[in-house]
Design a protein around this motif. Sequence first.
Motif, PDB file in Angstrom:
ATOM      1  N   HIS A   1       0.829  -1.215   0.000  1.00  0.00           N
ATOM      2  CA  HIS A   1       0.000   0.000   0.000  1.00  0.00           C
ATOM      3  C   HIS A   1       0.862   1.265   0.000  1.00  0.00           C
TER       4      HIS A   1
ATOM      5  N   GLU B   1      -7.167  -4.936   4.298  1.00  0.00           N
ATOM      6  CA  GLU B   1      -8.368  -4.869   3.456  1.00  0.00           C
ATOM      7  C   GLU B   1      -8.810  -3.409   3.401  1.00  0.00           C
ATOM      8  N   LYS B   2      -9.499  -3.045   2.350  1.00  0.00           N
ATOM      9  CA  LYS B   2      -9.922  -1.647   2.174  1.00  0.00           C
ATOM     10  C   LYS B   2     -11.211  -1.411   2.958  1.00  0.00           C
TER      11      LYS B   2
ATOM     12  N   LEU C   1      -7.651   4.791   4.864  1.00  0.00           N
ATOM     13  CA  LEU C   1      -8.445   4.011   3.914  1.00  0.00           C
ATOM     14  C   LEU C   1      -8.028   4.277   2.462  1.00  0.00           C
ATOM     15  N   HIS C   2      -7.736   5.519   2.122  1.00  0.00           N
ATOM     16  CA  HIS C   2      -7.386   5.849   0.735  1.00  0.00           C
ATOM     17  C   HIS C   2      -6.012   5.321   0.319  1.00  0.00           C
TER      18      HIS C   2
ATOM     19  N   ARG D   1      -5.101   2.119   1.254  1.00  0.00           N
ATOM     20  CA  ARG D   1      -5.253   0.658   1.244  1.00  0.00           C
ATOM     21  C   ARG D   1      -5.635   0.138  -0.138  1.00  0.00           C
TER      22      ARG D   1
ATOM     23  N   GLY E   1      -7.731  -2.973  -1.760  1.00  0.00           N
ATOM     24  CA  GLY E   1      -8.644  -4.083  -1.495  1.00  0.00           C
ATOM     25  C   GLY E   1      -8.121  -5.386  -2.104  1.00  0.00           C
TER      26      GLY E   1
END
Length: 191
Positions: free
Chosen positions: A116, A144-145, A154-155, A157, A159
């Motif tokens: 990431h 995981e996202k 989160l941005h 990560r 998925g």
Amino acid sequence: MHERRFNPENMAKLDSPERKAVLPPESLLEKLALNENESATILDLGAGTGYFSIPVSERTSGTILALDIEPMMLEVIRSKTKQKQIKNIQTIEGRLEQIPLEEESVDRVIASLVLHEAEPLQQALSEIHRVLRRGGRCACLEWEKQETDQGPPLHHRIGSEELTHSFEQAGFTILETDHPTGAHYVLVVQK
């Protein structure tokens, strides 16, 4: 410091008992399918404090190449290997997007909670493909996202479905997908 990069001031988290309870290094190392007598060359990308490099060094007579961009992390690994008298770990300062190794020079790759940080991701995956020998495996652990209390924003990560597709685009075959926790997934791929 690059905004995606792990802050070395937080390195105590990398070896915490909580992390070892949730993500024991042995379970990911099993996915590398190493034979005890195999003298494999293993590349640990974003090796950090040696969370995987040190335990994998006990599983092979081969060489462990612990790559990290942060000199402070590499110094921690050197200190640990000296203290534990480990002789088969070499530290390498370098970036995921420009791995300073020859083509097809490693048998296995560990990419734990580091992809990431790659910019761009496809360049890092192309580099893994370049340095891995034909038939070699890469075991990748990622976030995981989804929102969690810990980990990168989160941005940043990737998925599991997106990373699976990205590995396939880079020329890998997906061997296994696993979700050891609700927040993490493991992909095992082969060149």
